[in-house]
Write an enzyme that holds these catalytic residues in place. Sequence first.
Site, PDB file in Angstrom:
ATOM      1  CG  HIS A  17      17.186 -36.852 -11.974  1.00 36.06           C
ATOM      2  ND1 HIS A  17      17.696 -38.109 -11.819  1.00 36.06           N
ATOM      3  CD2 HIS A  17      18.224 -36.084 -12.393  1.00 36.06           C
ATOM      4  CE1 HIS A  17      18.979 -38.119 -12.106  1.00 36.06           C
ATOM      5  NE2 HIS A  17      19.336 -36.891 -12.460  1.00 36.06           N
ATOM      6  CD  GLU A  57       7.293 -10.528 -12.129  1.00 39.96           C
ATOM      7  OE1 GLU A  57       6.878 -10.111 -11.040  1.00 39.96           O
ATOM      8  OE2 GLU A  57       8.488 -10.424 -12.466  1.00 39.96           O
ATOM      9  CE  LYS A 115       9.823  -2.350  -8.932  1.00 36.89           C
ATOM     10  NZ  LYS A 115      10.336  -3.412  -9.821  1.00 36.89           N
ATOM     11  CD  GLU A 149      14.470 -12.329 -13.042  1.00 39.80           C
ATOM     12  OE1 GLU A 149      14.164 -12.923 -11.998  1.00 39.80           O
ATOM     13  OE2 GLU A 149      14.013 -11.213 -13.339  1.00 39.80           O
ATOM     14  CD1 TRP A 197      -0.944  -5.919  -3.917  1.00 36.59           C
ATOM     15  CD2 TRP A 197      -0.487  -6.666  -1.856  1.00 36.59           C
ATOM     16  NE1 TRP A 197      -0.567  -7.240  -4.015  1.00 36.59           N
ATOM     17  CE2 TRP A 197      -0.281  -7.725  -2.769  1.00 36.59           C
ATOM     18  CE3 TRP A 197      -0.258  -6.903  -0.502  1.00 36.59           C
ATOM     19  CZ2 TRP A 197       0.132  -8.991  -2.384  1.00 36.59           C
ATOM     20  CZ3 TRP A 197       0.157  -8.170  -0.110  1.00 36.59           C
ATOM     21  CH2 TRP A 197       0.346  -9.192  -1.050  1.00 36.59           C
ATOM     22  NE  ARG A 218       4.410   1.644  -0.589  1.00 35.14           N
ATOM     23  CZ  ARG A 218       5.505   1.157  -0.065  1.00 35.14           C
ATOM     24  NH1 ARG A 218       6.650   1.324  -0.677  1.00 35.14           N
ATOM     25  NH2 ARG A 218       5.483   0.508   1.079  1.00 35.14           N
ATOM     26  CB  CYS A 228      -0.947   0.072   1.200  1.00 35.00           C
ATOM     27  SG  CYS A 228      -1.938  -1.395   1.416  1.00 35.00           S
ATOM     28  CG  ASN A 273       2.506   0.462   3.774  1.00 40.20           C
ATOM     29  OD1 ASN A 273       2.246  -0.693   3.436  1.00 40.20           O
ATOM     30  ND2 ASN A 273       3.735   0.952   3.761  1.00 40.20           N
ATOM     31  N   GLY A 274       0.684  -1.634   5.840  1.00 40.78           N
ATOM     32  CA  GLY A 274       1.266  -2.646   6.729  1.00 40.78           C
ATOM     33  C   GLY A 274       0.191  -3.580   7.252  1.00 40.78           C
ATOM     34  CE  LYS A 324      10.681 -10.258 -14.328  1.00 45.31           C
ATOM     35  NZ  LYS A 324      11.663 -10.159 -13.292  1.00 45.31           N
TER      36      LYS A 324
HETATM   37  C1  AGP Z   1      10.325  -9.274  -9.715  1.00 52.59           C
HETATM   38  O1  AGP Z   1       9.925  -9.097 -11.002  1.00 52.59           O
HETATM   39  C2  AGP Z   1       9.382  -9.178  -8.673  1.00 52.59           C
HETATM   40  N1  AGP Z   1       8.305  -8.386  -8.904  1.00 52.59           N
HETATM   41  C3  AGP Z   1       9.756  -9.578  -7.268  1.00 52.59           C
HETATM   42  O2  AGP Z   1      10.119 -10.921  -7.342  1.00 52.59           O
HETATM   43  C4  AGP Z   1      10.849  -8.785  -6.527  1.00 52.59           C
HETATM   44  O3  AGP Z   1      12.088  -9.000  -7.123  1.00 52.59           O
HETATM   45  C5  AGP Z   1      10.873  -9.216  -5.047  1.00 52.59           C
HETATM   46  O4  AGP Z   1       9.634  -8.936  -4.479  1.00 52.59           O
HETATM   47  C6  AGP Z   1      11.974  -8.556  -4.258  1.00 52.59           C
HETATM   48  O5  AGP Z   1      11.840  -7.178  -4.230  1.00 52.59           O
HETATM   49  P1  AGP Z   1      13.019  -6.250  -3.756  1.00 52.59           P
HETATM   50  O6  AGP Z   1      14.132  -6.422  -4.737  1.00 52.59           O
HETATM   51  O7  AGP Z   1      12.455  -4.873  -3.782  1.00 52.59           O
HETATM   52  O8  AGP Z   1      13.435  -6.694  -2.390  1.00 52.59           O
END
Ligand code: AGP
Length: 610
Positions: free
Chosen positions: A506, A490, A605, A483, A75, A28, A2, A101-102, A487
């Site tokens: 395996h 998500e 984010k 990675e 969020w 956020r 948030c 927020n939290g 990508k």
């Molecule tokens: C990556 O595309 C993500 N959205 C997510 O995995 C991110 O890298 C993760 O939440 C860690 O965030 P930070 O680097 O701000 O700690």
Amino acid sequence: MCGIVGYIGTDNNAKEVIIEGLKRLEYRGYDSAGIALHKGSVIETRKHVGEISNLEKIIGDKDFESTLGIGHTRWATHGAPSDVNSHPHSNMDNTVTVVHNGIIENYVELREWLTSEYGIKFKSDTDTEVIAHLIGIYYDGDLHKAVNRAVEDMRGAYAIGVIAADEPDKMVAVRKDAPLVAGIGEGCNFIASDIPALLKYVRKIYLIENNETVVLTKDKITIYDEKQKVVKREVFHVTWDADAAEKGGYDHFMMKEIHEQPHGLSETLNRRLNDDNTIKLDGISMTKEDIEGFNKVYIVACGTAYHAGLVGKAAIEKMAKIPVEVDIASEFRYRDPFVDDKTLFIAISQSGETLDTLAALREAKKKGARIFSVVNVVGSSIARESDDVFYTWAGPEIAVASTKAYTTQLMCMYLIALYMGHTKGVIDKEYYDMFIGELKAIPDKLQLILDKQDEIEAIAKKYKRKDDVFYIGRGVDSGVSYEGSLKLKEISYINSFAIAAGELKHGTIALIEDGTLVFALATQNFLFEKMISNIQEIKARGANVIGIAKEGNTDIETQSSEVIYIPDCIDEVTPLLSVVPLQIYAYYVAKFRGCNIDKPKNLAKSVTVE
Ligand code: AGP
């Protein structure tokens, strides 16, 4: 999660300031948004599920204006995204209004107590609403006092902004384990979860520390510590440009950020190199004795940053000859890891606010480890709580899917490994110079991959309907596979899976059938033949293979439906390049499937909840 914004001033522009700030904080969370304005002797609140654009449709009228207000972009954690669960939340007679927020961990207990003792009727399912009622019951004309009393009852992580109907000239905010800054204006002052929210208006910022309370009037910001003693805080002057956070002609922040990688990598490298190519530590003191004293390195992070850690492990083990464990932060903090004063703990985080990473850092600190962090956001919590900070110079990353933060994190990990290995005497000058030369060549080589964007777009168009995608690789290629897979899933919501290529046989190979799409990363010269064998195995089962290889390694063509070549470089640094086609592929598939690229569903984010 948030984002919160608050404004107090003389002009009737609280609404504009708050909306502008919230738009900068949508990374956020964007499940709903809301705003509360102080209007004479009452507080008027409007909120709407969905993005801020939905809220804007219901706040346009001239009557809805004020010199004081708070706003929120959500969020969802407690309670589904809905109008009623949107913030701000108020007490029963609407005299106290809060944005938060939290998470309030003991909210169930507090809710029961407020209901049985005070007959409070809750309107929402949120944890936040208890804060408004708590402040309400303690309020006797002094908002600052009531907030402090309420905080004593609350457990959890939070940044809150509060206004009271009876105090038109005051706003109060508190921070505990969630980010909060205060902006210093002229005849007006601000609060926000993050600096970009305020950059249109102010460049002078107070970074609020944990357990601090802030009382704002239009002319003054007073910060109090936990014991309510006034704190003297230095002003933080923001030097970076607000325009860096704009889309700059691209359709999405993600594509803009993919294209910013050559620049971000040059910045990250050059800011750390002296003219003679030695690595500049700038305030970090890490002597030969320190390095020889480490018997273990822990790299701890989440998501993409964790994937950067996997490559970092290979680099540190190879160059500094110190055993490295890479751990997911949410696991590390609960498993009583072997950490002591001989441990170097490296936290990697773009935002510097990820709660799991921050908590793991605190755990390692308690056990005596030296805390080193690789962080993008200057002045963030992780940066502030670390002994040493190695900043990535990626610039603000807005898209939820991390791209330039990842490659700049890799650059930092290479520099740290090189520094440790060279200082310790494990690697000689010749290898060191060769490696620095390779790193310096990366931005131009990465640009060559960006120039192939159309080619990758065409591949994405061809395979956009594939609903199961695998990513395989060996050595550092397996780290990049994770990675690439993250990508894709998500932002395009496609089920994808990454696995070390040698592990496929395996069990997982059972899933490969006619038409299954597999990205096969084969950038490691010394493992190339082994990868070709793995590709043959999946091809024999009907898979469509997209190979990623270094220019010149054309043998891969006979085994692949498509090949994307990356410029030649030493095996160690290929992740800086091989991830780029995977980022572009994910982007285009998401675009062809009509997904919300910069703000994928269910994500935010900055993940400041457990
Ligand atoms: C990556 O595309 C993500 N959205 C997510 O995995 C991110 O890298 C993760 O939440 C860690 O965030 P930070 O680097 O701000 O700690």
